[in-house]
Design a protein around this motif. Structure first.
Motif, PDB file in Angstrom:
ATOM      1  N   UNK A   1       0.831  -1.200   0.000  1.00 17.28           N
ATOM      2  CA  UNK A   1       0.000   0.000   0.000  1.00 17.28           C
ATOM      3  C   UNK A   1       0.869   1.254   0.000  1.00 17.28           C
ATOM      4  N   UNK A   2       2.120   1.111   0.431  1.00 16.39           N
ATOM      5  CA  UNK A   2       3.069   2.225   0.348  1.00 16.39           C
ATOM      6  C   UNK A   2       3.591   2.328  -1.078  1.00 16.39           C
TER       7      UNK A   2
ATOM      8  N   UNK B   1       0.983   5.214 -10.532  1.00 14.55           N
ATOM      9  CA  UNK B   1       1.569   4.014 -11.129  1.00 14.55           C
ATOM     10  C   UNK B   1       2.298   3.136 -10.129  1.00 14.55           C
ATOM     11  N   UNK B   2       2.944   3.763  -9.154  1.00 13.03           N
ATOM     12  CA  UNK B   2       3.824   2.960  -8.289  1.00 13.03           C
ATOM     13  C   UNK B   2       3.070   2.085  -7.289  1.00 13.03           C
ATOM     14  N   UNK B   3       1.775   2.343  -7.123  1.00 10.10           N
ATOM     15  CA  UNK B   3       0.997   1.444  -6.259  1.00 10.10           C
ATOM     16  C   UNK B   3       0.483   0.263  -7.077  1.00 10.10           C
ATOM     17  N   UNK B   4       0.737   0.348  -8.371  1.00  5.01           N
ATOM     18  CA  UNK B   4       0.153  -0.595  -9.312  1.00  5.01           C
ATOM     19  C   UNK B   4       1.267  -1.381  -9.998  1.00  5.01           C
TER      20      UNK B   4
ATOM     21  N   UNK C   1       1.125   7.663  10.578  1.00  4.18           N
ATOM     22  CA  UNK C   1      -0.242   8.170  10.451  1.00  4.18           C
ATOM     23  C   UNK C   1      -0.798   7.982   9.043  1.00  4.18           C
ATOM     24  N   UNK C   2       0.031   7.429   8.144  1.00  4.47           N
ATOM     25  CA  UNK C   2      -0.414   7.078   6.795  1.00  4.47           C
ATOM     26  C   UNK C   2      -0.985   8.262   6.026  1.00  4.47           C
TER      27      UNK C   2
ATOM     28  N   UNK D   1       0.054  -4.572   4.380  1.00  6.38           N
ATOM     29  CA  UNK D   1      -0.755  -4.633   3.159  1.00  6.38           C
ATOM     30  C   UNK D   1      -0.200  -5.735   2.262  1.00  6.38           C
ATOM     31  N   UNK D   2      -1.100  -6.461   1.663  1.00  3.41           N
ATOM     32  CA  UNK D   2      -0.718  -7.676   0.940  1.00  3.41           C
ATOM     33  C   UNK D   2      -0.929  -7.534  -0.558  1.00  3.41           C
TER      34      UNK D   2
END
Lengths: 149, 411
Positions: B35-36, B229-232, B367-368, B386-387
């Motif tokens: 998720x990061x 893009x980078x979360x994908x 704190x995201x 996060x998976x």
């Protein structure tokens, strides 16, 4: 140190659980608030300085174990010391956790607080350890706020 | 369909991610931080390297074969994004640096045009700072008000509040599709329908949704949909804004410069049609092409198979973590993506983060970028795992035993 468990020694864990000098001095002669914007740690220091000596000091706030234990041990060690000595300790502590000073030879004022020297291997946590000291420095200089940013 | 779904070959997939075989602090890396940022598959990394090595130049420049080739690759990646989001036209896909830039673009073009003093903007209580601050800045600039859709303790939006919160002064509703903290999958289609019924356009922050679920912007009827893009499984520095063509055409340009103009004289400049008018300057070409390659990779795995694998991990991890005494999971929505935030009594998330790091378990503690949500739950921070599709149940076993070890230490 590659294992963070080495930093979480009994002294730190115990001070985190039962912080000393916790609370607020009212009235006080010096006061400052410190915050670490990155992780949300916040801390409030109040001091009574008389005749150039830190006669009393208390802290309150919330933070991680490194932050709380650092504040607890700091308030213990500076109490009764002169303002000049307290400032010298601030400099030694900062230098030590940043890895600039050798805890064995270059931090003589810190005593057992050299147990924080391992923080230098956890760069993301250096600011947590420094926050109470940065706040002390601000309070002694008459500034209301300290930030580790 | 799910009955015949062939599960993913995780062992083979893991070979596509070299980082997963790294050893950190003497421990094998367990990457539970997608998720990061999602890890990039080798094919996307190599596609970017090939561009830089053999094809590097600029796009939309001149007549050289090389420039034409780069332009073709770059525009082909845009087409892949269009297909991925189910957009009607490639003209509705604007390249941005990521979600944050896309939201700022909308706030400063669409927002500045339609929002006047006394107007209202509506966001939800579970937004990332990227979907709060640009609207706050706009509201401040225009003398408008930012209103907030509340959530339940379980982390679901209270949709009934919409009827009251939406007024004739509401100019835009901005909501996240999936919460980066709680994992909640919001019923954006329903929200959009309700907002549209009152004449309010909707921007959906899809940063955390696109890695986990199939998105169809036409089915959702979203006015704007943004992602990074980078979360994908793609690179950093690239993302996209989907906007309905009618909106994009009506919006003024944003940054001025090369690429976004039709003609420039000292007297007057005319602009490209959308999406060109929003794309000033030289874009991150390799990143766009790399994202295209990542989308191909995900397409080959199959989004439904990815979703099935991640759901299995979510269920397994939730069950195992919940059994740990003193551990509390934040976010218990009925519909969740594979994101789990938790707090443990007596252990600050940063201490937990450092101790897990020492075990090779990469998670996020903090704190995201959702401080108002942290305040809502009265916690300074959380630990978040996060998976992704390359994770296994064994990864979660390592996480659970590392958490138990930390609790033991703090006893």
């Amino acid at each position: 140190m590659t294992d963070p468990r080495e930093l979480y020694q009994q002294v730190i864990l115990e001070h985190n659980k039962k912080p000393r000098n916790f609370g607020k001095l009212d009235p006080c002669t010096h006061h400052a608030e410190g915050h670490n914007p990155l992780c949300g740690d916040q801390l409030e220091l109040s001091l009574i300085v008389e005749n150039g000596l830190v006669a009393d000091i208390k802290f309150q706030g919330s933070g991680c174990a490194i932050d709380v234990a650092s504040a607890s041990l700091m308030t213990g060690i500076v109490k009764g010391k002169s303002v000049a000595e307290a400032e010298a300790m601030v400099a030694q502590f900062r230098g030590m956790v940043r890895g600039e000073l050798d805890p064995a030879t270059q931090a003589p004022l810190l005593g057992r607080l050299t147990l924080f020297s391992g923080v230098k291997d956890l760069p993301s946590r250096v600011k947590c350890a420094i926050l109470p000291w940065a706040t002390l420095h601000a309070a002694l200089k008459g500034e209301e706020e300290a930030s580790t940013e | 369909m799910s009955a015949t779904l062939q599960p993913l070959d995780i062992t083979a997939i893991r070979r596509d991610f070299p980082l997963l075989s790294r050893v950190l602090n003497g421990k094998p890396v367990i990457y539970l931080d997608s998720a990061v940022s999602g890890q990039m598959p080798l094919c996307a990394i190599e596609r970017m390297a090939k561009y830089e090595r053999d094809e590097h130049t600029n796009v939309h420049r001149g007549v050289s074969t090389l420039s034409q080739e780069a332009t073709d690759f770059y525009e082909a990646a845009r087409e892949k994004v269009r297909r991925f989001l189910g957009a009607a036209s490639v003209r509705e896909i604007v390249w941005t640096r990521g979600t944050t830039e896309a939201i700022n673009l909308v706030a400063q073009t669409f927002g500045r045009t339609v929002v006047k003093a006394g107007d209202e903007l509506l966001v939800s209580a579970m937004e990332h700072h990227a979907n709060i601050v640009p609207w706050q800045m706009l509201a401040q600039e225009k003398g408008a008000t930012l209103k907030v859709i509340p959530i339940t303790d379980d982390g679901e939006l209270i949709l009934e509040s919409l009827d009251e919160l939406i007024t004739e002064r509401t100019k835009l509703l901005a909501v996240t599709h999936v919460s980066n903290v709680l994992g909640t999958v919001n019923p954006v289609k329903e929200i959009i329908a309700r907002a549209h019924a009152r004449g309010v356009p909707v921007l959906v922050d899809g940063a955390q949704a696109v890695p986990h679920l199939k998105v169809d912007v036409q089915d959702l009827d979203a006015d704007f949909y943004v992602f990074s893009g980078h979360k994908l499984s793609g690179p950093t520095g690239i993302g996209a804004l989907y906007g309905k063509l009618a909106h994009l055409e009506a919006m003024p340009p944003w940054h001025g410069g090369g690429n976004m103009i039709r003609s420039v004289t000292w007297e007057k400049t005319t602009y490209m049609a959308a999406p060109g008018k929003f794309e000033a300057g030289t874009p991150p070409i390799a990143a766009a092409i790399g994202l295209g390659a990542a989308l191909d990779y995900l397409g080959n795995l199959g989004l439904d198979r990815i979703a099935a694998q991640e759901h299995d991990l979510l269920v397994y991890a939730t069950e195992r973590l919940e059994r740990i005494p003193g551990l509390r999971i934040l976010g218990k929505a009925r519909d969740k993506a594979s994101v789990i935030s938790f707090v443990v009594e007596g252990i600050h998330p940063h201490d937990m983060g450092s101790l897990l790091d020492g075990e090779g378990v990469v998670i996020r503690a903090g704190h995201h970028c959702a401080q108002p949500l942290m305040a809502r739950y009265n916690v300074p921070a959380t630990t978040r795992a996060s998976f992704a599709y390359f994770n296994t149940r064994e990864d979660i076993d390592v996480l659970v035993s590392a958490v138990e070890k930390a609790i033991e230490l703090f006893k």
